[in-house]
Scaffold this motif. Structure first.
Motif, PDB file in Angstrom:
ATOM      1  N   GLN A 281       0.833  -1.202   0.000  1.00  0.00           N
ATOM      2  CA  GLN A 281       0.000   0.000   0.000  1.00  0.00           C
ATOM      3  C   GLN A 281       0.871   1.257   0.000  1.00  0.00           C
ATOM      4  O   GLN A 281       0.624   2.201  -0.759  1.00  0.00           O
ATOM      5  CB  GLN A 281      -0.936  -0.004   1.212  1.00  0.00           C
ATOM      6  CG  GLN A 281      -2.007  -1.064   1.132  1.00  0.00           C
ATOM      7  CD  GLN A 281      -2.753  -1.253   2.441  1.00  0.00           C
ATOM      8  OE1 GLN A 281      -2.600  -0.474   3.383  1.00  0.00           O
ATOM      9  NE2 GLN A 281      -3.550  -2.296   2.515  1.00  0.00           N
TER      10      GLN A 281
ATOM     11  N   ASN B 295      -5.810  -3.276  -2.492  1.00  0.00           N
ATOM     12  CA  ASN B 295      -5.252  -2.908  -3.797  1.00  0.00           C
ATOM     13  C   ASN B 295      -5.868  -1.616  -4.350  1.00  0.00           C
ATOM     14  O   ASN B 295      -5.785  -1.346  -5.540  1.00  0.00           O
ATOM     15  CB  ASN B 295      -5.443  -4.048  -4.801  1.00  0.00           C
ATOM     16  CG  ASN B 295      -6.902  -4.255  -5.184  1.00  0.00           C
ATOM     17  OD1 ASN B 295      -7.815  -3.889  -4.449  1.00  0.00           O
ATOM     18  ND2 ASN B 295      -7.121  -4.856  -6.343  1.00  0.00           N
ATOM     19  N   LEU B 296      -6.477  -0.797  -3.460  1.00  0.00           N
ATOM     20  CA  LEU B 296      -7.102   0.451  -3.885  1.00  0.00           C
ATOM     21  C   LEU B 296      -6.383   1.648  -3.282  1.00  0.00           C
ATOM     22  O   LEU B 296      -5.923   1.592  -2.137  1.00  0.00           O
ATOM     23  CB  LEU B 296      -8.569   0.484  -3.457  1.00  0.00           C
ATOM     24  CG  LEU B 296      -9.456  -0.646  -3.980  1.00  0.00           C
ATOM     25  CD1 LEU B 296     -10.836  -0.565  -3.347  1.00  0.00           C
ATOM     26  CD2 LEU B 296      -9.564  -0.588  -5.501  1.00  0.00           C
ATOM     27  N   THR B 297      -6.296   2.738  -4.068  1.00  0.00           N
ATOM     28  CA  THR B 297      -5.788   4.003  -3.551  1.00  0.00           C
ATOM     29  C   THR B 297      -6.782   5.102  -3.876  1.00  0.00           C
ATOM     30  O   THR B 297      -7.504   5.035  -4.882  1.00  0.00           O
ATOM     31  CB  THR B 297      -4.411   4.383  -4.162  1.00  0.00           C
ATOM     32  OG1 THR B 297      -4.531   4.434  -5.588  1.00  0.00           O
ATOM     33  CG2 THR B 297      -3.331   3.403  -3.766  1.00  0.00           C
TER      34      THR B 297
ATOM     35  N   PHE C 108      -8.846   7.729  -8.117  1.00  0.00           N
ATOM     36  CA  PHE C 108      -8.998   6.447  -7.439  1.00  0.00           C
ATOM     37  C   PHE C 108      -8.366   5.395  -8.338  1.00  0.00           C
ATOM     38  O   PHE C 108      -8.606   5.392  -9.549  1.00  0.00           O
ATOM     39  CB  PHE C 108     -10.480   6.130  -7.207  1.00  0.00           C
ATOM     40  CG  PHE C 108     -11.148   7.140  -6.330  1.00  0.00           C
ATOM     41  CD1 PHE C 108     -11.205   6.953  -4.962  1.00  0.00           C
ATOM     42  CD2 PHE C 108     -11.700   8.293  -6.866  1.00  0.00           C
ATOM     43  CE1 PHE C 108     -11.807   7.901  -4.140  1.00  0.00           C
ATOM     44  CE2 PHE C 108     -12.304   9.241  -6.068  1.00  0.00           C
ATOM     45  CZ  PHE C 108     -12.355   9.051  -4.693  1.00  0.00           C
TER      46      PHE C 108
ATOM     47  N   ARG D  51      -7.112   1.173  -8.922  1.00  0.00           N
ATOM     48  CA  ARG D  51      -7.098  -0.254  -8.562  1.00  0.00           C
ATOM     49  C   ARG D  51      -5.790  -0.818  -9.095  1.00  0.00           C
ATOM     50  O   ARG D  51      -5.477  -0.673 -10.277  1.00  0.00           O
ATOM     51  CB  ARG D  51      -8.300  -0.978  -9.172  1.00  0.00           C
ATOM     52  CG  ARG D  51      -8.402  -2.445  -8.762  1.00  0.00           C
ATOM     53  CD  ARG D  51      -9.736  -3.050  -9.171  1.00  0.00           C
ATOM     54  NE  ARG D  51      -9.962  -3.012 -10.603  1.00  0.00           N
ATOM     55  CZ  ARG D  51      -9.506  -3.929 -11.469  1.00  0.00           C
ATOM     56  NH1 ARG D  51      -8.788  -4.960 -11.048  1.00  0.00           N
ATOM     57  NH2 ARG D  51      -9.774  -3.814 -12.762  1.00  0.00           N
TER      58      ARG D  51
ATOM     59  N   GLU E  43      -8.410   3.221 -13.353  1.00  0.00           N
ATOM     60  CA  GLU E  43      -8.256   4.535 -12.733  1.00  0.00           C
ATOM     61  C   GLU E  43      -9.517   5.360 -12.973  1.00  0.00           C
ATOM     62  O   GLU E  43     -10.065   5.361 -14.072  1.00  0.00           O
ATOM     63  CB  GLU E  43      -7.026   5.230 -13.337  1.00  0.00           C
ATOM     64  CG  GLU E  43      -6.694   6.577 -12.745  1.00  0.00           C
ATOM     65  CD  GLU E  43      -5.442   7.184 -13.355  1.00  0.00           C
ATOM     66  OE1 GLU E  43      -4.835   8.013 -12.675  1.00  0.00           O
ATOM     67  OE2 GLU E  43      -5.078   6.848 -14.502  1.00  0.00           O
TER      68      GLU E  43
END
Length: 194
Positions: free
Chosen positions: A54, A128-130, A166, A168, A177
């Motif tokens: 992360q 796996n997300l930001t 955002f 993945r 994205e």
């Protein structure tokens, strides 16, 4: 000004450490079974690996915006984007593939060559997300090509636009994205709309 550190939830790691310390503090005559200790170590190792990934994803995203996007280093986007990335834009359209995405980004620099993103006030990673917010800045100093083949004369007005991305991630690159910013606010700031 230095951007604040990314916000992230550390509750699972905190609970795991508290449980481990509580187990050490027990005054039992026999130690806990070795299998339980191995299971705790495996969970801790997995959580540490997830946290490392992360952090790496957020660091990669910082480099993407601050260095590669702001510096128009299009040949470095493969470091953060998968070759077949699916990108969603604020107007509801999408592109598939890195080359198609780059073709959507490059025109911004035609009419505002000083476009840049230098801060990410909010950065969050989970699995796996930001989710990252940024401030896109620049100045409308060159003619803006329009879809009908005409151009819009530069107004020399600056813009400062909040945006959010955002992502993945898989294997250290974004595979999908979502980009968000207010197009109407942007056009008003550069003097192209009322």
């Amino acid at each position: 000004m230095r951007a604040p550190p990314p916000f992230r939830t550390a509750l699972p790691l905190t609970l795991l450490l508290a449980a481990a310390l509580a187990g050490c503090a027990r005054q039992e005559s026999s130690p806990p079974p070795l299998t339980a200790a191995r299971a705790d170590a495996a969970v801790l190792k997995r959580l540490q690996a997830e946290q490392t990934q992360q952090d790496r994803n957020l660091q990669t995203f910082d480099e993407l915006d601050f260095v590669h996007y702001s510096g128009q280093q299009w040949d470095h986007f493969h470091r953060s984007h998968a070759p077949n990335i699916l990108v969603h834009y604020p107007d509801g359209s999408t592109t598939t593939g890195l080359e198609a995405h780059l073709e959507r980004l490059k025109p911004q620099f035609v009419f505002a060559p000083d476009t840049r993103i230098k801060v990410h006030p909010v950065k969050v990673a989970q699995g796996n997300l930001t989710a990252v917010t940024g401030i896109m800045e620049g100045t409308f100093t060159q003619p803006m090509p329009l879809p009908d083949g005409t151009t819009l004369a530069p107004t020399n007005q600056p813009f400062k636009l909040d945006m959010a991305t955002f992502g993945r991630w898989e294997n250290g690159v974004m595979v999908e994205e979502w980009l968000y910013w207010d197009n109407q606010a942007f056009m008003k700031q550069i003097g192209a709309a009322k």
